[in-house]
Design a protein around this motif. Structure first.
Motif, PDB file in Angstrom:
ATOM      1  N   GLU A 288       0.802  -1.371   0.092  1.00 50.34           N
ATOM      2  CA  GLU A 288       0.091   0.019   0.017  1.00 50.34           C
ATOM      3  C   GLU A 288       0.832   1.336  -0.007  1.00 50.34           C
ATOM      4  O   GLU A 288       0.365   2.098  -0.548  1.00 50.34           O
TER       5      GLU A 288
ATOM      6  N   HIS B 146       2.435   1.771  -3.440  1.00 51.66           N
ATOM      7  CA  HIS B 146       1.255   2.139  -4.357  1.00 51.66           C
ATOM      8  C   HIS B 146       1.164   3.683  -4.165  1.00 51.66           C
ATOM      9  O   HIS B 146       1.215   4.583  -5.027  1.00 51.66           O
ATOM     10  N   GLU B 147       1.301   4.312  -2.802  1.00 52.61           N
ATOM     11  CA  GLU B 147       1.084   5.642  -2.489  1.00 52.61           C
ATOM     12  C   GLU B 147       2.353   6.210  -3.073  1.00 52.61           C
ATOM     13  O   GLU B 147       2.233   7.578  -3.417  1.00 52.61           O
TER      14      GLU B 147
ATOM     15  N   ASP C 125       4.103   3.951   8.437  1.00 57.19           N
ATOM     16  CA  ASP C 125       2.530   3.644   8.501  1.00 57.19           C
ATOM     17  C   ASP C 125       2.375   2.774  10.041  1.00 57.19           C
ATOM     18  O   ASP C 125       1.205   2.208  10.228  1.00 57.19           O
TER      19      ASP C 125
ATOM     20  N   MET D 170      -6.276   7.050  -2.061  1.00 56.24           N
ATOM     21  CA  MET D 170      -5.606   5.726  -2.497  1.00 56.24           C
ATOM     22  C   MET D 170      -6.295   4.575  -3.399  1.00 56.24           C
ATOM     23  O   MET D 170      -7.365   4.479  -3.189  1.00 56.24           O
TER      24      MET D 170
ATOM     25  N   PRO E 297      -7.330  -1.811  -1.661  1.00 59.90           N
ATOM     26  CA  PRO E 297      -6.578  -3.034  -1.562  1.00 59.90           C
ATOM     27  C   PRO E 297      -7.057  -3.829  -2.587  1.00 59.90           C
ATOM     28  O   PRO E 297      -8.038  -4.137  -3.175  1.00 59.90           O
TER      29      PRO E 297
ATOM     30  N   THR F 247      -0.408  -3.470  -9.044  1.00 54.97           N
ATOM     31  CA  THR F 247       0.620  -2.425  -9.171  1.00 54.97           C
ATOM     32  C   THR F 247       0.752  -1.691 -10.684  1.00 54.97           C
ATOM     33  O   THR F 247       1.014  -0.650 -10.914  1.00 54.97           O
TER      34      THR F 247
ATOM     35  N   ARG G 162      -7.665   7.049   3.087  1.00 53.33           N
ATOM     36  CA  ARG G 162      -6.944   6.564   4.024  1.00 53.33           C
ATOM     37  C   ARG G 162      -6.463   7.858   4.967  1.00 53.33           C
ATOM     38  O   ARG G 162      -6.174   8.953   4.426  1.00 53.33           O
TER      39      ARG G 162
ATOM     40  N   ARG H 286       1.003   7.390   7.941  1.00 57.19           N
ATOM     41  CA  ARG H 286      -0.167   6.704   7.324  1.00 57.19           C
ATOM     42  C   ARG H 286      -0.698   5.664   8.014  1.00 57.19           C
ATOM     43  O   ARG H 286       0.042   4.896   8.491  1.00 57.19           O
TER      44      ARG H 286
ATOM     45  N   GLU I 231      -4.918   0.071   8.358  1.00 54.09           N
ATOM     46  CA  GLU I 231      -6.321  -0.215   8.610  1.00 54.09           C
ATOM     47  C   GLU I 231      -6.694  -0.665   9.927  1.00 54.09           C
ATOM     48  O   GLU I 231      -7.835  -0.208  10.383  1.00 54.09           O
TER      49      GLU I 231
END
Length: 326
Positions: free
Chosen positions: A15, A18-19, A160, A189, A192, A196, A263, A319, A322
């Protein structure tokens, strides 16, 4: 745009990768120079991103000479935090050698927060046993050191884990307030499970919209760092640019086939060093309406030491994972 410097672990979660693809120029983490540990970290998609020049593995011993011949006494903030930790019953973790150097490891042992592994206790490339809390403190200190000391590249510490964020920012002397800016609604974002490859394709296809949003956000944070005493003026001046950049990016997100979520992403912005000894934080009630209309929240929090021998990095990011949001 700076490079996201992830800590406390060597391998960033997917995650966070990806950010970084959406909102940063690259992603980096502190890795070991031991071949076995390095190969364990740099695998799969992370290796692909390294081959493309997007992921930067950093070893402070080799690449930047930040820790060569450095002892524990060279990091007084870390020492005071370790002393303040007191007796602990936290789980222990293994630290691989080739990451921080034996002089620093010997200092941790002398402080009584670490020990060498016993025969057969750990894999060959593991050289230190210490509490998980001490490991987090060490990782946060090193991330800040890399960001502060590396002059040929712009790195921004990012985690995170709430405990890692609080450990790296916790002052060890007098306190001053810093801006805490919640950016989650500004920076959506991918949901999930998003491949990618799709995130990378969005990065390339909507580069102008993405870069405009990120640049406007970075300018706003920089202005808050330099002109801390006039936050409403800064936000009012940038309201149009931020709102338009956010709207354009949201349109791009809607045009894609990806699912998006929000997020909690926050930035801690240090006040200007000129404020030390004379800091008066204004009432934030009069800036809340402006910030809310743009799409983020702003607050204060006592996180930074008032007197520093070295200039700290002006930003750091958190960040929340979850499970912390639920």
């Amino acid at each position: 745009m700076p490079t996201l410097l992830y800590y406390p672990l060597a391998k960033p979660p997917l995650e966070v990768v990806h950010e970084s693809l959406l909102y940063w120029d690259g992603i980096a983490s502190i890795v070991s120079r031991t071949q076995e540990a390095y190969e364990h970290t740099i695998t799969g998609e992370l290796q692909d991103l390294k081959d493309q020049g997007f992921y930067h593995p950093i070893n402070p011993l080799d690449q930047y000479d930040l820790l060569a011949n450095r002892e524990i006494e060279d990091f007084p903030g870390l020492v005071s935090k370790l002393h303040a930790m007191g007796p602990h019953r936290h789980r222990t973790v293994y630290l691989d050698n080739g990451k921080y150097g034996y002089l620093l490891e010997d200092g941790l042992i002398a402080l009584g927060v670490a020990r060498r592994p016993r025969s057969g206790e750990s894999p060959n490339f593991k050289s230190l046993v210490l509490s998980s809390k001490a490991a987090v403190l060490l990782a946060g200190t090193m991330a800040q050191e890399v960001a502060r000391s590396t002059l040929n590249h712009s790195y921004t510490p990012y985690t995170d884990q709430r405990s890692a964020d609080e450990s790296s920012l916790r002052p060890d002397s007098r306190k001053v307030s810093a801006w805490r800016v919640e950016l989650g609604s500004m920076l959506p974002m991918p949901a999930p499970g998003t491949p990618t490859s799709e995130v990378f394709a969005f990065r390339e296809r909507y580069a102008p919209e993405r870069e405009r949003l990120v640049n406007a956000t970075q300018i706003m944070l920089s202005e808050l760092n330099r002109h801390w005493e006039h936050p409403a003026d800064i936000l009012e001046r940038m309201r149009k640019e931020l709102a338009q950049a956010r709207a354009d990016y949201q349109e791009a997100a809607k045009s894609s086939r990806m699912a998006w979520i929000t997020r909690s992403i926050s930035a801690t912005v240090a006040v200007s060093t000129a404020a030390v000894g004379a800091l008066v934080i204004p009432d934030l009630g009069w800036v809340a309406g402006i910030a809310g209309s743009i799409g983020f929240n702003i607050a204060t929090r006592e996180v930074r030491p008032a007197i520093q021998k070295k200039q700290e990095h002006p930003f750091s990011y958190l960040r929340l994972v979850e499970k912390e949001l639920s």
